[in-house]
Design an enzyme around this catalytic site. Sequence first.
Site, PDB file in Angstrom:
ATOM      1  N   HIS A  22       0.838  -1.203   0.000  1.00  0.00           N
ATOM      2  CA  HIS A  22       0.000   0.000   0.000  1.00  0.00           C
ATOM      3  C   HIS A  22       0.872   1.251   0.000  1.00  0.00           C
ATOM      4  O   HIS A  22       1.873   1.328   0.715  1.00  0.00           O
ATOM      5  CB  HIS A  22      -0.874   0.052   1.253  1.00  0.00           C
ATOM      6  CG  HIS A  22      -2.063  -0.839   1.218  1.00  0.00           C
ATOM      7  ND1 HIS A  22      -1.988  -2.186   1.494  1.00  0.00           N
ATOM      8  CD2 HIS A  22      -3.368  -0.581   0.961  1.00  0.00           C
ATOM      9  CE1 HIS A  22      -3.200  -2.721   1.411  1.00  0.00           C
ATOM     10  NE2 HIS A  22      -4.058  -1.761   1.084  1.00  0.00           N
ATOM     11  N   ASN A  47       7.958  -4.107   3.172  1.00  0.00           N
ATOM     12  CA  ASN A  47       6.542  -3.869   3.444  1.00  0.00           C
ATOM     13  C   ASN A  47       6.172  -4.188   4.889  1.00  0.00           C
ATOM     14  O   ASN A  47       5.405  -3.457   5.522  1.00  0.00           O
ATOM     15  CB  ASN A  47       5.692  -4.712   2.488  1.00  0.00           C
ATOM     16  CG  ASN A  47       4.210  -4.377   2.570  1.00  0.00           C
ATOM     17  OD1 ASN A  47       3.826  -3.242   2.772  1.00  0.00           O
ATOM     18  ND2 ASN A  47       3.381  -5.391   2.418  1.00  0.00           N
TER      19      ASN A  47
END
Length: 286
Positions: A136, A167
Amino acid sequence: MANKSNTYRKRRAARPRKTKIETKILGAMLAVAILALFSTAALAGWDEPKKYDAVETVSLLRAELPDETPEIIKEYTGFIVSFNPSHRQPNYVAWELTGEEADGTLPRQNKFRPDPDVLGSPTLDDYRNSGYDRGHMAPAGDMKWSRQAMIDSHYLTNICPQTHQLNGGRWATLETKCREWARRDSAIIIITGPVLSDELSKTIGRGITVPDRFFKVLLSPYSTPPRAIGFIMPNNPPFDGLETMAVPVDAIEEITGIDFFKALPDELEEQIESRAVYRDWNRRKR
């Protein structure tokens, strides 16, 4: 790119050093300028789910890309995506995070999906068995204040290929820090994305470029004095602390060719973008 970098170097070299009094005056001017932008937006009124439809707020969230950079602007609930159909991922993603939003309690959902309205939007097949996380840019953790914002954050136009070590590591740590800073400072502006100005050759799926690095720039308009900071993170296991990855926003502008916070008066923009003092961001509220 070289011309832009030389321009920044000349600009900094020519910039006179500010006295403490001048710095305080600039800080006060910046606070007034930003408060004027946000107060106008507030008067226009935002209904939940919040949309960035006030021109003044968009002017802080919108960045200026290098010439001829492909761009599709898509406004989602709670954030804006500048999508690059050639690289099939964002040029950048921008949003305001308030302290109240950072305390959202809605459960996370993980239903990723393509955006049929955006040319070049990735698909689930592009990431399947790629070896990369669907990372994201605007994190789901920042969208727990609105069900629609949570849903929108899982559009694949808001996603980049990231190693799991990044991440789930320093990237996630910085996202948590941003929520802490939003609570402390009332609100912050966040703009983040991949560094697509690097010479990149690796791809996954149907032509999704794999970035070597990612950037994040932050603006705290309500702190005293207002401040900004940037971060550059490699797309591999970064074992160093966040402070070692902190850089001035000017440095990220040189690397990416993107001009951030252009809506601010030039002198004020230069003042806050030339400094990156991590301890000022990481201190507790007094």
